[in-house]
Design a protein around this motif. Structure first.
Motif, PDB file in Angstrom:
ATOM      1  N   ALA A 132       0.827  -1.205   0.000  1.00  0.00           N
ATOM      2  CA  ALA A 132       0.000   0.000   0.000  1.00  0.00           C
ATOM      3  C   ALA A 132       0.863   1.256   0.000  1.00  0.00           C
ATOM      4  N   ALA A 133       1.936   1.251   0.795  1.00  0.00           N
ATOM      5  CA  ALA A 133       2.831   2.403   0.833  1.00  0.00           C
ATOM      6  C   ALA A 133       3.508   2.624  -0.515  1.00  0.00           C
ATOM      7  N   LEU A 134       3.798   1.534  -1.223  1.00  0.00           N
ATOM      8  CA  LEU A 134       4.441   1.642  -2.524  1.00  0.00           C
ATOM      9  C   LEU A 134       3.509   2.289  -3.548  1.00  0.00           C
ATOM     10  N   VAL A 135       2.252   1.793  -3.631  1.00  0.00           N
ATOM     11  CA  VAL A 135       1.350   2.258  -4.689  1.00  0.00           C
ATOM     12  C   VAL A 135       0.562   3.506  -4.298  1.00  0.00           C
ATOM     13  N   ALA A 136       0.480   3.803  -2.984  1.00  0.00           N
ATOM     14  CA  ALA A 136      -0.276   4.980  -2.549  1.00  0.00           C
ATOM     15  C   ALA A 136       0.617   6.147  -2.181  1.00  0.00           C
ATOM     16  N   ASN A 137       1.894   5.878  -1.899  1.00  0.00           N
ATOM     17  CA  ASN A 137       2.786   6.944  -1.434  1.00  0.00           C
ATOM     18  C   ASN A 137       4.054   7.055  -2.276  1.00  0.00           C
TER      19      ASN A 137
ATOM     20  N   PHE B 265       4.460  12.615  -9.023  1.00  0.00           N
ATOM     21  CA  PHE B 265       3.914  13.966  -9.024  1.00  0.00           C
ATOM     22  C   PHE B 265       5.029  15.005  -8.918  1.00  0.00           C
ATOM     23  N   GLY B 266       6.018  14.727  -8.077  1.00  0.00           N
ATOM     24  CA  GLY B 266       7.149  15.645  -7.972  1.00  0.00           C
ATOM     25  C   GLY B 266       7.917  15.761  -9.278  1.00  0.00           C
ATOM     26  N   ILE B 267       8.118  14.628  -9.951  1.00  0.00           N
ATOM     27  CA  ILE B 267       8.803  14.638 -11.245  1.00  0.00           C
ATOM     28  C   ILE B 267       7.958  15.370 -12.282  1.00  0.00           C
TER      29      ILE B 267
ATOM     30  N   ILE C 181       5.389   5.619  -5.045  1.00  0.00           N
ATOM     31  CA  ILE C 181       5.328   5.791  -6.500  1.00  0.00           C
ATOM     32  C   ILE C 181       4.587   7.065  -6.909  1.00  0.00           C
ATOM     33  N   PRO C 182       3.321   7.272  -6.476  1.00  0.00           N
ATOM     34  CA  PRO C 182       2.615   8.466  -6.968  1.00  0.00           C
ATOM     35  C   PRO C 182       3.198   9.779  -6.464  1.00  0.00           C
TER      36      PRO C 182
ATOM     37  N   LEU D   7      -0.214  11.126 -14.887  1.00  0.00           N
ATOM     38  CA  LEU D   7      -1.283  10.181 -15.226  1.00  0.00           C
ATOM     39  C   LEU D   7      -0.990   8.809 -14.617  1.00  0.00           C
ATOM     40  N   ALA D   8       0.280   8.386 -14.675  1.00  0.00           N
ATOM     41  CA  ALA D   8       0.662   7.112 -14.059  1.00  0.00           C
ATOM     42  C   ALA D   8       0.490   7.168 -12.545  1.00  0.00           C
ATOM     43  N   ALA D   9       0.785   8.328 -11.949  1.00  0.00           N
ATOM     44  CA  ALA D   9       0.585   8.492 -10.510  1.00  0.00           C
ATOM     45  C   ALA D   9      -0.884   8.345 -10.148  1.00  0.00           C
ATOM     46  N   SER D  10      -1.771   8.905 -10.973  1.00  0.00           N
ATOM     47  CA  SER D  10      -3.210   8.806 -10.721  1.00  0.00           C
ATOM     48  C   SER D  10      -3.690   7.368 -10.817  1.00  0.00           C
ATOM     49  N   ALA D  11      -3.159   6.613 -11.792  1.00  0.00           N
ATOM     50  CA  ALA D  11      -3.504   5.195 -11.898  1.00  0.00           C
ATOM     51  C   ALA D  11      -3.017   4.424 -10.674  1.00  0.00           C
TER      52      ALA D  11
END
Length: 308
Positions: free
Chosen positions: A71-76, A83-85, A78-79, A156-160
Motif C-alpha cells: 500500500a505504501a508503494l502504490v499509494a505513497n 507527481f514531484g517529477i 510511486i505516486p 497520469l501514471a501516478a493517478s492510476a
C-alpha cells in the motif's frame, strides 16, 4: 453518505486540494525523492505518538505488514515521486486535471478485480460528469503540450497508482480490526522505509533550505499526509474505495476557490460551471440505490463492521 463522511470528504479535499501548490513550492529547494521522504516521515512522526497515546499497538503479523508495504508503494512512494517529477515541467493546474482521473481508474480496477461491481447509471454518470467538470475548470486543451509531455504521463501514471491503492487498501487493510489512525501511522512508516532505500535515486543532493520550500514541505507532511491519511482510511472503511476516491474531483474546486480568496486569482464563468459539474458528479456517485428494510436493517451511516 453519512454527515460524518461528508465532513471528512470536505476536509480531505481542503488538505489535498492545496497539495499541488505546496509540491510546486517545495521543488524550489528539494528533489522529488527528498520531498516524498520528508513528507512521509513527518506524517508518521505526527501519527505514531497519537496512536500510541491512545493505547494502540502496531500490527505484529507479517501478512499485514506485507500489505502495508505494498500500500505504501502504490499509494505513497510511486505516486508522490511521480507527481514531484511531473510538476517540474507541468503546471499545478494541469496536474490537478490529470489527478482527477483517479476515480475513473479506481472504478475500473475495482470492477475488474471484483471488489466493487456496483454499476448504476448514477455512478457512471457521476464519474463522467466529475471528470468533465475538472476539465472545464482548468481547460487543459489550452495546455495540450503539457498534458502530452513526459511530465503529464508521469502524473497520469501516478493517478492510476492511486486508483490501485484505493482498491488494494479497501480489500486487504480496512475492516480488519485495525483503527484508521494506526493503519495510517503504519503505512507512512513503511513508506518512509521505502523512500530511505530510494535515496540513491536522486535524493543525495544537498537541499536548498529556503523558507518557502521548507514551510511547504512541513505543510505537506503534517497536514497533507499525516492528518489526511487518517481521513482517507476512514472514508475507505466506511464508504468503499470508489466513493472515497471521488475526493479527487473536489481538489480542482478547492484550488480555484483558494486562488480566488487568498491570492485574488481570476474566477471565470467556465470555472464556476466546472465546479457545479464536479459537485453534481460527486453527488451522483455518492447516491446509493434504495434498499429494503429487510435486506438492510442497519442505521444510516453504519456499515456491517461497525464503522460510522
Amino acid at each position: 453518505m453519512s454527515r460524518g463522511s461528508l465532513v471528512r470528504l470536505v476536509m480531505l479535499a481542503l488538505l489535498w486540494g492545496s497539495g499541488f501548490l505546496w509540491i510546486k513550492l517545495a521543488l524550489r529547494g528539494f528533489t522529488p525523492v527528498q520531498i516524498v521522504l520528508v513528507r512521509l516521515a513527518l506524517g508518521a512522526l505526527v501519527l505514531i505518538p497519537i496512536a500510541l497515546h491512545r493505547g494502540l499497538r502496531f500490527p505484529v503479523d507479517r501478512a499485514t505488514w506485507g500489505h502495508l508495504f505494498v500500500a505504501a508503494l502504490v499509494a505513497n512512494a510511486i505516486p508522490y515521486t511521480l507527481f514531484g517529477i511531473g510538476e517540474q515541467t507541468v503546471d499545478s493546474g494541469v496536474a490537478g486535471v490529470l489527478n482527477a482521473t483517479t476515480p475513473l481508474w479506481t472504478a475500473l480496477i475495482a470492477f475488474v478485480v471484483g471488489t466493487d461491481r456496483t454499476a448504476t447509471w448514477s455512478r457512471g454518470a457521476g464519474l463522467t460528469l466529475g471528470f468533465v467538470g475538472a476539465m472545464v475548470i482548468f481547460t487543459p486543451w489550452k495546455s495540450a503540450s503539457e498534458v502530452a509531455s513526459w511530465g503529464g504521463l508521469a502524473i497520469l501514471a501516478a493517478s492510476a497508482s492511486y486508483g490501485i491503492s484505493y482498491v488494494y487498501m479497501g480489500k486487504f487493510l480496512t475492516n480488519r480490526g485495525i483503527p484508521p489512525i494506526m493503519l495510517s501511522a503504519a503505512q507512512l512508516t513503511a513508506g518512509t522505509i521505502l523512500m530511505v532505500l530510494a535515496l540513491t535515486l536522486g535524493g543525495l543532493t544537498v537541499p536548498d533550505l529556503r523558507f518557502d520550500a521548507v514551510i511547504s514541505l512541513l505543510i505537506l507532511g503534517v497536514l497533507g499526509t499525516g492528518v489526511a491519511y487518517v481521513l482517507n482510511y476512514r472514508l475507505i472503511t466506511d464508504d468503499g474505495p470508489t466513493l472515497a476516491s471521488t475526493v479527487t474531483y473536489l481538489l480542482p474546486v478547492v484550488a480555484v476557490v483558494l486562488g480566488f480568496l487568498v491570492v485574488n486569482e481570476q474566477m471565470t464563468a467556465s470555472m464556476v460551471l466546472g465546479m457545479l459539474l464536479v459537485l453534481a458528479g460527486v453527488a451522483l456517485v455518492q447516491r446509493r440505490p434504495q434498499r429494503s428494510k429487510v435486506s438492510d436493517p442497519l442505521p444510516l451511516g453504519r456499515n456491517r463492521n461497525g464503522g460510522r
